[in-house]
Design a protein around this motif. Sequence first.
Motif, PDB file in Angstrom:
ATOM      1  N   UNK A 352      67.790  73.070  -0.516  1.00 58.00           N
ATOM      2  CA  UNK A 352      68.304  71.867   0.149  1.00 58.00           C
ATOM      3  C   UNK A 352      69.819  71.802   0.086  1.00 58.00           C
ATOM      4  N   UNK A 353      70.353  72.069  -1.108  1.00 57.04           N
ATOM      5  CA  UNK A 353      71.795  72.025  -1.311  1.00 57.04           C
ATOM      6  C   UNK A 353      72.491  73.053  -0.436  1.00 57.04           C
ATOM      7  N   UNK A 354      71.961  74.268  -0.401  1.00 56.22           N
ATOM      8  CA  UNK A 354      72.573  75.326   0.403  1.00 56.22           C
ATOM      9  C   UNK A 354      72.506  74.995   1.891  1.00 56.22           C
ATOM     10  N   UNK A 355      71.400  74.418   2.345  1.00 61.17           N
ATOM     11  CA  UNK A 355      71.221  74.168   3.784  1.00 61.17           C
ATOM     12  C   UNK A 355      72.206  73.137   4.316  1.00 61.17           C
ATOM     13  N   UNK A 356      72.735  72.306   3.436  1.00 64.31           N
ATOM     14  CA  UNK A 356      73.747  71.346   3.886  1.00 64.31           C
ATOM     15  C   UNK A 356      75.068  72.044   4.205  1.00 64.31           C
ATOM     16  N   UNK A 357      75.195  73.313   3.787  1.00 68.23           N
ATOM     17  CA  UNK A 357      76.443  74.044   3.991  1.00 68.23           C
ATOM     18  C   UNK A 357      76.296  75.291   4.845  1.00 68.23           C
ATOM     19  N   UNK A 358      75.152  75.962   4.744  1.00 71.41           N
ATOM     20  CA  UNK A 358      74.961  77.237   5.427  1.00 71.41           C
ATOM     21  C   UNK A 358      73.567  77.300   6.039  1.00 71.41           C
ATOM     22  N   UNK A 359      73.348  78.317   6.878  1.00 75.45           N
ATOM     23  CA  UNK A 359      72.031  78.552   7.471  1.00 75.45           C
ATOM     24  C   UNK A 359      71.371  79.786   6.880  1.00 75.45           C
ATOM     25  N   UNK A 360      72.183  80.671   6.288  1.00 75.61           N
ATOM     26  CA  UNK A 360      71.700  81.901   5.670  1.00 75.61           C
ATOM     27  C   UNK A 360      72.255  81.972   4.258  1.00 75.61           C
ATOM     28  N   UNK A 361      71.393  82.353   3.289  1.00 73.46           N
ATOM     29  CA  UNK A 361      71.839  82.528   1.905  1.00 73.46           C
ATOM     30  C   UNK A 361      71.290  83.837   1.363  1.00 73.46           C
ATOM     31  N   UNK A 362      72.121  84.567   0.628  1.00 73.12           N
ATOM     32  CA  UNK A 362      71.670  85.762  -0.072  1.00 73.12           C
ATOM     33  C   UNK A 362      71.243  85.382  -1.489  1.00 73.12           C
ATOM     34  N   UNK A 363      70.218  86.064  -1.998  1.00 75.69           N
ATOM     35  CA  UNK A 363      69.747  85.799  -3.352  1.00 75.69           C
ATOM     36  C   UNK A 363      69.712  87.098  -4.153  1.00 75.69           C
ATOM     37  N   UNK A 364      69.552  86.967  -5.473  1.00 77.23           N
ATOM     38  CA  UNK A 364      69.488  88.125  -6.351  1.00 77.23           C
ATOM     39  C   UNK A 364      68.077  88.488  -6.762  1.00 77.23           C
ATOM     40  N   UNK A 365      67.067  88.011  -6.044  1.00 79.68           N
ATOM     41  CA  UNK A 365      65.677  88.278  -6.431  1.00 79.68           C
ATOM     42  C   UNK A 365      65.388  89.775  -6.393  1.00 79.68           C
ATOM     43  N   UNK A 366      64.551  90.210  -7.327  1.00 77.79           N
ATOM     44  CA  UNK A 366      64.106  91.596  -7.384  1.00 77.79           C
ATOM     45  C   UNK A 366      64.729  92.414  -8.491  1.00 77.79           C
ATOM     46  N   UNK A 367      65.840  91.972  -9.046  1.00 75.24           N
ATOM     47  CA  UNK A 367      66.511  92.753 -10.073  1.00 75.24           C
ATOM     48  C   UNK A 367      65.703  92.917 -11.340  1.00 75.24           C
ATOM     49  N   UNK A 368      64.997  91.870 -11.743  1.00 74.98           N
ATOM     50  CA  UNK A 368      64.190  91.955 -12.969  1.00 74.98           C
ATOM     51  C   UNK A 368      63.045  92.946 -12.818  1.00 74.98           C
ATOM     52  N   UNK A 369      62.373  92.915 -11.669  1.00 72.44           N
ATOM     53  CA  UNK A 369      61.255  93.819 -11.447  1.00 72.44           C
ATOM     54  C   UNK A 369      61.720  95.266 -11.304  1.00 72.44           C
ATOM     55  N   UNK A 370      62.857  95.471 -10.669  1.00 69.64           N
ATOM     56  CA  UNK A 370      63.321  96.828 -10.380  1.00 69.64           C
ATOM     57  C   UNK A 370      63.990  97.487 -11.585  1.00 69.64           C
ATOM     58  N   UNK A 371      64.688  96.678 -12.405  1.00 69.42           N
ATOM     59  CA  UNK A 371      65.451  97.237 -13.520  1.00 69.42           C
ATOM     60  C   UNK A 371      64.932  96.771 -14.884  1.00 69.42           C
TER      61      UNK A 371
END
Length: 640
Positions: A352-371
């Motif tokens: 919600x917070x991000x959508x008030x500023x941007x339409x696209x957001x990058x995340x860091x998901x996947x790092x725990x599973x991969x590393x």
Amino acid sequence: MCGIAGIYHERADRAVDPSLLERMNDAIAHRGPDGDGIHRAEGIGLAHRRLAIIDRAGGHQPLFNEDGSVCVTYNGEIYNFQELFEELRGRGHVFRTHCDTEAIVHAWEEWGEDCVTRFRGMFVFAIWDSRQQTLFLGRDRLGIKPLHYSILPDGTVVFGSELKSVLAHPEVDRSLDLQATEDYFALGYVPDPKTIYRHVHKLAPAHTLCIRRGRPHPAPRCYWDVRFAETSTLSEADAAVELVERLREAVRIRLVSEVPLGAFLSGGVDSSAVVALMSQESGRVMDTCSIAFDDPAYDESGYARQVATLYNTRHASETVSADEVDLVDRLAGMFDEPFADSSAMPTFRVSELARRRVTVALSGDGGDELFAGYRRYRWHGYEEQARRLVPAPLRQPLFGLLGRTYPKLDWAPKMLRAKSTFQAVARDTVEGYFHGVSVIPDELRRSLYSDRMRRDLGGYGAIEVFRAHQGNAPADDPVALAQYIDLKTWLPGDILTKVDRTSMAVALEVRVPILDHHFVEWAATLPRTFRLRGAAGKAILKKAFEPLLPNDILYRPKKGFSVPLASWFRGQLAERVRDTVCGSVMADSGLFDRATLKRLVEDHQSGRSDHAAVLWSLMMFDSFLRQDGQARGTGLGYAA
């Protein structure tokens, strides 16, 4: 980012009901507020909701090839679409837009079912080829984007981005899947390819489904897998350099957008690494967003501010408190089936917070599973060492006895809470890992269910979900085996589902550079010691980002994106938990033992045990039951 839906009839002369197709499309309007589209033809109907990101003027869907014989409805991003355009133009294809959607249509014409192997990105799509009378459904390799479908008794196929779209069709059977219910209470989510409904399925990650009119419907086909094999010959120093450059490229191709773009920033290693590379590659000030907690033991917002200051981002933060539990019913409506990861609350708030500023957001998901970032990988490795030291005929009775007799000291320091470890070591490798990640252990689940529920399960246990992946997992490395199982279950079933539903509820597109399949394939070749060294996970990732991030970001103890449920359920929310878990909806469902429900609440609120995760799972299931009953206009069929 968008939403898709559709209906396919076996008979070409059976028209698709336009009002029904519109209802299915309207059910996912939140995924695409920028427009909608419908295509109906010979026994086929495709629908689309659009969130315009690339080629906002020309990328309307459903989209066709030159002669109108091939049509696609699609949700996602194909990041290598420009390279595909060039290759396909060289083969004689003509493009009318600058949108990645058109690459899918022409790739199907050129390569057929193998087109999915050419795509780099996150996607689900449905292609209708009128010449071949073929419906082709595809999902991305890691399961970043969702697709649900149901095959009706007459061969009709109903599909949609979310369950609510499929369930809008009145002929879809809403019978509860008891095995999926057992999976949910074990894992906290319903793993692919199941849904909570017996006759509705998820198309699993890296799978396609090709249905040709007049032929029997085939099973979905797997087109990709990841292999954890230590084949890399790189030194640690060279691997660290290459890691940054490979991840930098994965971030760079995800910065293409015609709308404002930012990032989630938790202050952990993964999101901080992504923000660092985004800031360097974009050449402009980035927007970042984080969530704080009013309980300092769970709050990492100070670390997020530190990274934001270092990279001069426009940073915004909001605080989550016990009041957020009022989101329970809203969350149930987002997921359409039980979902027990309480971090969905802060993930929704940061979306919600991000959508008030941007339409696209990058995340860091996947790092725990991969590393190998989760602590459970380290403990699983320790437990496997113990299994190998003690022969199975002695280990099982010895550690089984210790597991049964050692007290459950939830209140004690971790080193004294050995009951779960003893129980895990008594099991084989896969059973031990399953026990370690289960939200509700086997014995407690059995006592939780009613006599009828246990009888109707017929001996089925959720361990079978892990067993199904065991044959393809690395056999000689217990940590790699755990990572592989997580990539097939936890990652798509929990992490990516959570991010997709909570972000799309506010029409925010989330991109996941760490899960770029080229990067995943490369990282899986690194030696285990590069991933997990002693007590430290993500060793190579942390080493690689030492030039870009401070040590107190890289090497501080991991907290995780968790919520202080235990204290909330003994304090401000004590009455609500008791009224929900011991209430009429749960009692009348016929699924649960009422005495066990009451005992769980009393033991937690007295401080004798920590049942916060169990109680949250029950609260989310209660909310699902109530919403499902309202949709049916009746109570749960199982209890009837």
